[in-house]
Design a protein around this motif. Structure first.
Motif, PDB file in Angstrom:
ATOM      1  N   GLY A 269       0.778  -1.223   0.000  1.00  0.00           N
ATOM      2  CA  GLY A 269       0.000   0.000   0.000  1.00  0.00           C
ATOM      3  C   GLY A 269       0.812   1.278   0.000  1.00  0.00           C
ATOM      4  N   HIS A 270       2.050   1.188   0.436  1.00  0.00           N
ATOM      5  CA  HIS A 270       2.944   2.351   0.484  1.00  0.00           C
ATOM      6  C   HIS A 270       4.380   1.861   0.595  1.00  0.00           C
ATOM      7  CE1 HIS A 270       1.253   1.603   4.613  1.00  0.00           C
ATOM      8  NE2 HIS A 270       2.545   1.380   4.846  1.00  0.00           N
ATOM      9  N   THR A 271       5.256   2.469  -0.155  1.00  0.00           N
ATOM     10  CA  THR A 271       6.681   2.164  -0.078  1.00  0.00           C
ATOM     11  C   THR A 271       7.419   3.464   0.227  1.00  0.00           C
ATOM     12  OG1 THR A 271       6.540   0.314  -1.636  1.00  0.00           O
ATOM     13  CG2 THR A 271       8.706   1.345  -1.354  1.00  0.00           C
ATOM     14  N   PHE A 272       8.023   3.538   1.407  1.00  0.00           N
ATOM     15  CA  PHE A 272       8.751   4.726   1.834  1.00  0.00           C
ATOM     16  C   PHE A 272      10.230   4.575   1.503  1.00  0.00           C
ATOM     17  CE2 PHE A 272       4.949   5.192   4.324  1.00  0.00           C
ATOM     18  CZ  PHE A 272       4.848   6.545   4.628  1.00  0.00           C
ATOM     19  N   VAL A 273      10.785   5.566   0.822  1.00  0.00           N
ATOM     20  CA  VAL A 273      12.215   5.611   0.532  1.00  0.00           C
ATOM     21  C   VAL A 273      12.757   6.898   1.145  1.00  0.00           C
ATOM     22  CG1 VAL A 273      14.001   5.542  -1.237  1.00  0.00           C
ATOM     23  CG2 VAL A 273      11.817   4.380  -1.634  1.00  0.00           C
ATOM     24  N   THR A 274      13.775   6.767   1.978  1.00  0.00           N
ATOM     25  CA  THR A 274      14.300   7.906   2.738  1.00  0.00           C
ATOM     26  C   THR A 274      15.690   8.265   2.267  1.00  0.00           C
ATOM     27  OG1 THR A 274      13.049   7.104   4.657  1.00  0.00           O
ATOM     28  CG2 THR A 274      14.752   8.772   5.068  1.00  0.00           C
TER      29      THR A 274
END
Length: 378
Positions: A269-274
């Protein structure tokens, strides 16, 4: 003795101390961060569409002014915003003498080509001891990644390294996305306060009622199933509540879902890349959001967000932009209020440093990154 979490759990096994309060208030500490973090590491300065051919764009990196241009071949270049004559600014927010071929200083008319080479000293008449080739503009390192433009002021920049790797967004059509909405807000908090809030979900049940409804695991104050104390391993189920597909007010995708995503990416549902220190990217099944931080002062931070869509999604009949942006803007506003609340409390003369809970392992890692960048040891 407290029971220890499973070996694969990311939870801390102790409650370490956080950064000293001076890290959030002291101008001297802030100046060190500007020099060692913001002027050395890669800082996001915008989406590629913000840099049109024939125009100079002014950006600030670690408090230093930089100009960015696109050459006729489409390549981006960046230089310090300083003339090699006597240091005048080449570009202001509203003024720049640039015809797409020459950058001309508005003070004494020194001129540079788009590679930064000095081609004219205006009405000045150099003598034999002046080496024109040695007086080009000071270049700034630039890299593009998935349509995003990053700068580093370091002579020898560190490797460009998103936390999930350079290929993290390969399944998203990043090269085709365009900006559909922008929002900006100035927060009365230190930039690290925002990243600390980003790196934990203990605040989620009390601060984000809409978010914890959409992402059920957040109701427990954790960001993923492996953070649960009773987690015994095994695959995680869908991250979003039943029937929801994306981060929108109604949970429905705003348009056609991206082709090429894996089943795991769709279920997440969501892929966070920092990418410390300046940004994170949240990729959904139907759009991508980019959030950028700028450290303005020890207690001032600018937060910018851009929503990226396929052009056909924006042009589709019935497309509801507010259904997409309204959800994240609500979450951002809630986080902003929490961060300002956090900053305000740090002014107590009794407070010296916080104590981290086991679920705040990512804050602990972030603190270690900051201290390493400053050349300090915990």
């Amino acid at each position: 003795m407290n029971a220890q979490p499973p070996a694969a759990s990311p939870l801390l096994t102790n409650c370490p101390e956080g950064l000293p309060v001076e890290a959030y208030l002291d101008p001297g500490w802030f100046a060190r961060e500007q020099a060692s973090i913001w002027r050395r590491h890669w800082v996001l300065v915008g989406h590629k569409s913000a840099f049109a051919e024939g125009r100079l764009e002014l950006r600030r990196v670690g408090g230093v002014e930089v100009i960015v241009l696109r050459d006729p071949d489409g390549a981006l270049r960046a230089f310090h915003n300083t003339c090699r004559h006597r240091g005048a600014a080449l570009c202001t927010e509203t003024r720049a003498d640039f015809n797409g071929r020459l950058i001309r200083c508005p003070y004494h008319a020194w001129a540079y080509d788009i590679s930064g080479r000095l081609v004219s000293t205006g009405f000045g008449t150099p003598t034999a001891d002046f080496d024109k080739a040695a007086h080009g503009l000071f270049p700034v390192a630039l890299t593009e990644w998935n349509g995003l433009v990053f700068l580093s002021l370091a002579d020898d920049p560190p490797p460009f390294a998103p936390d999930l790797g350079l290929t993290a967004l390969d399944n998203w059509p990043m090269d085709r996305l365009v900006i559909g909405h922008r929002a900006e807000k100035e927060l009365a908090c230190n930039w690290k306060i925002f990243w600390e809030n980003y790196n934990e979900c203990l605040h989620c049940p009390g601060i984000h009622p809409e978010l914890v409804d959409l992402v059920p695991v957040y109701r427990e104050g954790v960001m993923s199933e492996p953070e649960r104390r009773d987690w015994q391993g095994g695959p995680a189920g869908p991250a979003l509540k039943p029937g929801a597909r994306s981060w929108t007010l109604d949970g429905a995708p705003c348009g056609a879902e991206f082709e090429g995503l894996s089943a795991e990416q769709r279920a997440a549902g969501h892929t966070f890349v920092t990418i410390y220190p300046s940004c994170f990217v949240v990729a959904h099944v139907d759009y991508v959001r980019v959030v950028t931080l700028t450290a303005l002062a020890p207690e001032r931070t600018r937060l910018s967000a851009e929503w990226l869509f396929l052009p056909e999604t924006l042009a589709a009949p019935g497309f509801d932009l507010e259904n997409v942006t309204g959800f994240a803007e609500r979450v951002i506003a809630q986080d902003g209020e929490a961060c300002e609340l956090n900053q305000r409390g740090l002014h107590s003369p009794k407070f010296r440093a916080g104590r981290l809970m086991p679920q705040e392992f990512d804050i602990h890692r972030f603190h270690a990154w900051v201290l390493e960048a400053l050349g300090e040891r915990r």
